[in-house]
Design an enzyme around this catalytic site. Sequence first.
Site, PDB file in Angstrom:
ATOM      1  N   TRP A  99       0.831  -1.212   0.000  1.00 63.14           N
ATOM      2  CA  TRP A  99       0.000   0.000   0.000  1.00 63.14           C
ATOM      3  C   TRP A  99       0.860   1.254   0.000  1.00 63.14           C
ATOM      4  O   TRP A  99       0.541   2.243  -0.683  1.00 63.14           O
ATOM      5  CB  TRP A  99      -0.974  -0.005   1.183  1.00 63.14           C
ATOM      6  CG  TRP A  99      -1.882  -1.188   1.124  1.00 63.14           C
ATOM      7  CD1 TRP A  99      -1.889  -2.269   1.950  1.00 63.14           C
ATOM      8  CD2 TRP A  99      -2.899  -1.444   0.141  1.00 63.14           C
ATOM      9  NE1 TRP A  99      -2.847  -3.169   1.555  1.00 63.14           N
ATOM     10  CE2 TRP A  99      -3.479  -2.687   0.457  1.00 63.14           C
ATOM     11  CE3 TRP A  99      -3.372  -0.731  -0.966  1.00 63.14           C
ATOM     12  CZ2 TRP A  99      -4.512  -3.250  -0.306  1.00 63.14           C
ATOM     13  CZ3 TRP A  99      -4.407  -1.289  -1.720  1.00 63.14           C
ATOM     14  CH2 TRP A  99      -4.961  -2.517  -1.389  1.00 63.14           C
ATOM     15  N   ASP A 166      -1.318   6.812   6.362  1.00 63.61           N
ATOM     16  CA  ASP A 166      -2.394   5.906   5.997  1.00 63.61           C
ATOM     17  C   ASP A 166      -2.617   5.015   7.219  1.00 63.61           C
ATOM     18  O   ASP A 166      -1.769   4.199   7.561  1.00 63.61           O
ATOM     19  CB  ASP A 166      -1.959   5.082   4.771  1.00 63.61           C
ATOM     20  CG  ASP A 166      -2.961   3.998   4.391  1.00 63.61           C
ATOM     21  OD1 ASP A 166      -3.958   3.809   5.120  1.00 63.61           O
ATOM     22  OD2 ASP A 166      -2.733   3.327   3.358  1.00 63.61           O
ATOM     23  N   LYS A 190     -12.018  -1.807   8.021  1.00 64.20           N
ATOM     24  CA  LYS A 190     -11.378  -2.697   8.980  1.00 64.20           C
ATOM     25  C   LYS A 190     -11.939  -2.436  10.386  1.00 64.20           C
ATOM     26  O   LYS A 190     -12.638  -3.263  10.943  1.00 64.20           O
ATOM     27  CB  LYS A 190      -9.851  -2.530   8.975  1.00 64.20           C
ATOM     28  CG  LYS A 190      -9.187  -3.176   7.760  1.00 64.20           C
ATOM     29  CD  LYS A 190      -8.888  -2.186   6.744  1.00 64.20           C
ATOM     30  CE  LYS A 190      -7.840  -2.532   5.731  1.00 64.20           C
ATOM     31  NZ  LYS A 190      -8.176  -3.516   4.719  1.00 64.20           N
TER      32      LYS A 190
HETATM   33  C1  LIG Z   1      -3.033   0.017   4.714  1.00 69.02           C
HETATM   34  C2  LIG Z   1      -4.009   0.066   3.569  1.00 69.02           C
HETATM   35  N1  LIG Z   1      -4.036   1.155   2.787  1.00 69.02           N
HETATM   36  C3  LIG Z   1      -4.886   1.250   1.756  1.00 69.02           C
HETATM   37  C4  LIG Z   1      -5.767   0.237   1.439  1.00 69.02           C
HETATM   38  C5  LIG Z   1      -6.690   0.391   0.275  1.00 69.02           C
HETATM   39  O1  LIG Z   1      -7.928   0.738   0.739  1.00 69.02           O
HETATM   40  P1  LIG Z   1      -9.193   0.910  -0.206  1.00 69.02           P
HETATM   41  O2  LIG Z   1      -9.570  -0.458  -0.677  1.00 69.02           O
HETATM   42  O3  LIG Z   1     -10.200   1.553   0.695  1.00 69.02           O
HETATM   43  O4  LIG Z   1      -8.810   1.784  -1.345  1.00 69.02           O
HETATM   44  C6  LIG Z   1      -5.788  -0.911   2.240  1.00 69.02           C
HETATM   45  C7  LIG Z   1      -6.732  -2.011   1.939  1.00 69.02           C
HETATM   46  O5  LIG Z   1      -6.692  -3.084   2.476  1.00 69.02           O
HETATM   47  C8  LIG Z   1      -4.879  -1.001   3.327  1.00 69.02           C
HETATM   48  O6  LIG Z   1      -4.862  -2.084   4.114  1.00 69.02           O
END
Ligand SMILES: Cc1ncc(COP(=O)(O)O)c(C=O)c1O
Length: 355
Positions: A99, A166, A190
């Site tokens: 991510w 994030d 989550k």
């Molecule tokens: C740490 C992290 N950042 C970003 C995301 C992406 O999130 P989204 O699916 O809401 O775009 C996730 C998804 O699991 C994640 O765990």
Amino acid sequence: MKKYNFNAGPSVLPRETVENTIQAIEEFAGTGLGLMEISHRTKEFEAVVDETVALFKELLNIPEGYSVLFLGGGASLQFCMVPFNLLEKKAAYLNTGTWANKALKEAKLFGEAVEVASSKAANYTYIPKDYVIPADADYFHITTNNTIFGTEIHTDIDSPITLVADMSSDIFSRPVDVGKYGLIYGGAQKNLAPAGVTFVIVKDELLGKVSRPIPTMLDYRTHIKEGSMFNTPPVVPIYAALQTLKWLKALGGVEAMYKLNKEKADLLYTEIDRNKLFKGTTAVEDRSLMNICFVMNEEYQDLNDEFYKFATAKGMVGIKGHRSVGGFRASTYNALPKEAVIALVEAMQEFEKQH
Ligand SMILES: Cc1ncc(COP(=O)(O)O)c(C=O)c1O
């Protein structure tokens, strides 16, 4: 059979969240109408947004001068909204996993985006620590919990420049010193709500500094000005988030949750370290309290599928590790009861006895 939901996200939510949301979908706040069938501009729904913002501020102890926003697009849209709004010349990123990498990739579309450190060469099994944050960058971006690899930054780091985080997979799992951050964002799916709403906590004074034009919908100031009502917000996920925050407050807030999360994680990591069949995949000091990754020890690799089937038969759901790590991942988010972790530990012990 009783199911233990270890899914990494979307994932287990408090029963109260699910039940109260079902009830509101049937009939919302005495309106005689369902939550999905009313205008977001009704006073009843505006009250939901106001209360959710207020609980964010209260539970995370957010200082004055910050706004809390509820947007669409997932955390993934924030990968581009952050640089769109904050990157004038240069940004710095800590590469701790998939991510973080995706966030860095988007930033490169807007200017110079440097990777200050990376644990990629070790398949992201640890959080890099010896790095220098460039003082001339507009912000430093971190991913506090790496959902896929099971590592977590356990402290609110001191950054000489604006810190952006994030926190998709560890928001509300522990107390956070929000004042150390310029912007915090995350998907709700989550620790908060069903997928569909993204939260952003932003320090107002950081905005309006970049020289590029920003499309209205991608400009944080639009959503601050309109109280997350510039367009139709994700009504049901926001309502569900409010129920989760009420549940969290009643349990004693983030301090109490942190204590419980540590107990759950300790139980499972202790068993991973003790059990001859299994081993952890990450540096001990960086072990995530939310996503606990483990694999079979070398000599027991051929038992991988067998343990998966064994645990599944005992009601464990979602424990397959992400394909980039293999093995197993037990996500132990706020709403996962301790009883689920105990059941998993017992399954590991029973399986060990058989081999
Ligand atoms: C740490 C992290 N950042 C970003 C995301 C992406 O999130 P989204 O699916 O809401 O775009 C996730 C998804 O699991 C994640 O765990």
